[in-house]
Design a protein around this motif. Sequence first.
Motif, PDB file in Angstrom:
ATOM      1  N   VAL A  38      36.812  38.788  32.052  1.00 19.92           N
ATOM      2  CA  VAL A  38      37.600  38.374  33.215  1.00 19.92           C
ATOM      3  C   VAL A  38      38.839  37.587  32.777  1.00 19.92           C
ATOM      4  CG1 VAL A  38      37.587  36.844  35.225  1.00 19.92           C
ATOM      5  CG2 VAL A  38      35.696  38.426  34.868  1.00 19.92           C
ATOM      6  N   LEU A  39      38.691  36.722  31.777  1.00 20.78           N
ATOM      7  CA  LEU A  39      39.826  35.952  31.273  1.00 20.78           C
ATOM      8  C   LEU A  39      40.848  36.860  30.598  1.00 20.78           C
ATOM      9  CD1 LEU A  39      38.011  32.798  29.841  1.00 20.78           C
ATOM     10  CD2 LEU A  39      39.381  32.949  31.927  1.00 20.78           C
ATOM     11  N   VAL A  40      40.364  37.860  29.868  1.00 22.56           N
ATOM     12  CA  VAL A  40      41.269  38.822  29.236  1.00 22.56           C
ATOM     13  C   VAL A  40      42.062  39.574  30.295  1.00 22.56           C
ATOM     14  CG1 VAL A  40      41.379  40.979  27.904  1.00 22.56           C
ATOM     15  CG2 VAL A  40      39.930  39.095  27.113  1.00 22.56           C
ATOM     16  N   ILE A  41      41.376  39.986  31.356  1.00 25.45           N
ATOM     17  CA  ILE A  41      42.059  40.690  32.447  1.00 25.45           C
ATOM     18  C   ILE A  41      43.057  39.764  33.127  1.00 25.45           C
ATOM     19  CG2 ILE A  41      41.731  41.715  34.745  1.00 25.45           C
ATOM     20  CD1 ILE A  41      39.082  42.842  33.703  1.00 25.45           C
ATOM     21  N   GLY A  42      42.663  38.515  33.302  1.00 20.48           N
ATOM     22  CA  GLY A  42      43.562  37.547  33.940  1.00 20.48           C
ATOM     23  C   GLY A  42      44.847  37.345  33.173  1.00 20.48           C
ATOM     24  N   VAL A  43      44.784  37.476  31.835  1.00 20.48           N
ATOM     25  CA  VAL A  43      45.965  37.284  30.997  1.00 20.48           C
ATOM     26  C   VAL A  43      46.735  38.589  30.793  1.00 20.48           C
ATOM     27  CG1 VAL A  43      46.776  36.640  28.682  1.00 20.48           C
ATOM     28  CG2 VAL A  43      44.983  35.295  29.804  1.00 20.48           C
ATOM     29  N   SER A  44      45.992  39.679  30.520  1.00 17.53           N
ATOM     30  CA  SER A  44      46.653  40.941  30.158  1.00 17.53           C
ATOM     31  C   SER A  44      46.632  41.999  31.257  1.00 17.53           C
ATOM     32  CB  SER A  44      45.987  41.530  28.910  1.00 17.53           C
ATOM     33  OG  SER A  44      44.669  41.987  29.207  1.00 17.53           O
ATOM     34  N   GLY A  45      45.634  41.921  32.165  1.00 18.77           N
ATOM     35  CA  GLY A  45      45.496  42.949  33.194  1.00 18.77           C
ATOM     36  C   GLY A  45      44.893  44.237  32.678  1.00 18.77           C
ATOM     37  N   ASN A  46      44.412  44.241  31.425  1.00 22.22           N
ATOM     38  CA  ASN A  46      43.911  45.473  30.791  1.00 22.22           C
ATOM     39  C   ASN A  46      42.380  45.474  30.800  1.00 22.22           C
ATOM     40  OD1 ASN A  46      43.165  47.513  28.847  1.00 22.22           O
ATOM     41  ND2 ASN A  46      45.290  47.434  28.100  1.00 22.22           N
ATOM     42  N   VAL A  47      41.801  46.382  31.615  1.00 19.94           N
ATOM     43  CA  VAL A  47      40.347  46.448  31.755  1.00 19.94           C
ATOM     44  C   VAL A  47      39.691  46.982  30.480  1.00 19.94           C
ATOM     45  CG1 VAL A  47      38.438  47.488  33.050  1.00 19.94           C
ATOM     46  CG2 VAL A  47      40.485  46.724  34.252  1.00 19.94           C
ATOM     47  N   VAL A  48      40.303  47.974  29.863  1.00 25.77           N
ATOM     48  CA  VAL A  48      39.737  48.571  28.650  1.00 25.77           C
ATOM     49  C   VAL A  48      39.647  47.531  27.537  1.00 25.77           C
ATOM     50  CG1 VAL A  48      40.069  50.310  26.843  1.00 25.77           C
ATOM     51  CG2 VAL A  48      40.533  50.881  29.227  1.00 25.77           C
ATOM     52  N   LEU A  49      40.730  46.792  27.333  1.00 25.29           N
ATOM     53  CA  LEU A  49      40.725  45.742  26.310  1.00 25.29           C
ATOM     54  C   LEU A  49      39.701  44.658  26.644  1.00 25.29           C
ATOM     55  CD1 LEU A  49      44.483  45.207  25.359  1.00 25.29           C
ATOM     56  CD2 LEU A  49      42.658  46.145  23.937  1.00 25.29           C
TER      57      LEU A  49
END
Length: 451
Positions: A136-147
Amino acid sequence: MDLLQQIFQYVLDLGAAVFVPLLMFIVGIAAKMKWKEAFSAAVILGVAFIGMNIVIGFMLNALTPAAQGLVERTGIELNIIDGGWTSLATLAWAWPLAFLMFPLQMAVNAVMLIINKTQTLNVDLWNVWGKILTAVLVIGVSGNVVLAFLVAAFQMVIELLLGDVNQKQIEKITGIPGVTVSHSMMIFGAFLLPFNWLISKVPFLDKHVDADTLKERIGIFAENHVMGFIIGLLLGIVAGYSVQATLTLAVQAATALTLFPMVAKLFMQALSPLSEAVSDFMRKKFQNRQLFIGLDWPILAGSNEVWVAMIILVPITLIYAIILPGNNVLPFAGIINTSLAVPALIITGGNLLRMILLGIVTTPIFLYIATGFAPTITQLARDTNAVNIADGQLLSWSTLEYPVFRYIFADASSGSILGIFFGAVWIVLLVVYYRMMKKRTEALKKEEEVA
């Protein structure tokens, strides 16, 4: 898909105190334990989890008002609310794809076991929310679900590898054979590595000082109940408590430090027969294969060093929150920093003095990363309506677990050159930590052979 999500959510909603013992009962039966013995061990494990939660809750209820009193005396105002792990877990589970992390963790563990790249069977599946939060934090920063899923899967692999190399140290501390801690908080050990090495090179700080050593040197003042009383007394004084309230806090702290080792013995009582059954099963079915049962951190709660270090770091954390320029988070819900004390216990081998020094050196990292993540966490909370936040306020977690890993890889996922660079540096530290703990494992094995 909705049905699958409901099934996983129902199972996880049982909570660690029900879910983990149920899973351990199944593991015990699969390892050919008698069902009565497996059932008894599973129930005791559930009692251990509940007992530990009660004592931790008791200690938090006692210490949090004291921490608040200390802050109020300074008159400082900070606009980031410390929601603790419960608020962040709520936020993590609000993600629509959260339920997919559960089968992903099981698949990663299964593959790693099949190709013989780990010896750890992670039954701490309830804490899958930690991997969800990372995603969720990765998505919050990058918006990339796969990553987001890739970083979470990477985290799963790391916690299994660390479960392997930390196992012998954990067995030495707990006295429970065949178990390890597969909680991702152990990842912070890689960041602690260079600081621990530097401290060990300082004269007079290279000696091993644990709770037993203190007892030999200062006698009754190192006993759990006396040490807890003294620490509680000092906290009450700096918080500006009345004499009556200060003495009450002192007795409460003494109670907590006395009860922790007692409750921790229940983990040994529950896990020892399960571990022996699994070990016997693996020896019969797979020659030269050993299986470690990966569990949550409370199996280490019998270590006095963990609690003494955490309580001593409470006023230190608050002082940092007050004086550090750029910090905007006010520690409350996360004031007891297990995220630091537990990995510090392992990397130092239970050296209390060094654990406290590591806490003094690295606590600012927790506060700064909590401050840095606050806008992202607040926005996610508002997008999902998972947590209500007043206008003008932000939400974070002052002792966010493995903060460096999460911050670096969230930043790297956005394509940041600095994030990618520090990600590479962090991986190097992880490799060094892995090799160091592997050498320590071999040394401990030789000690056992000699004994």
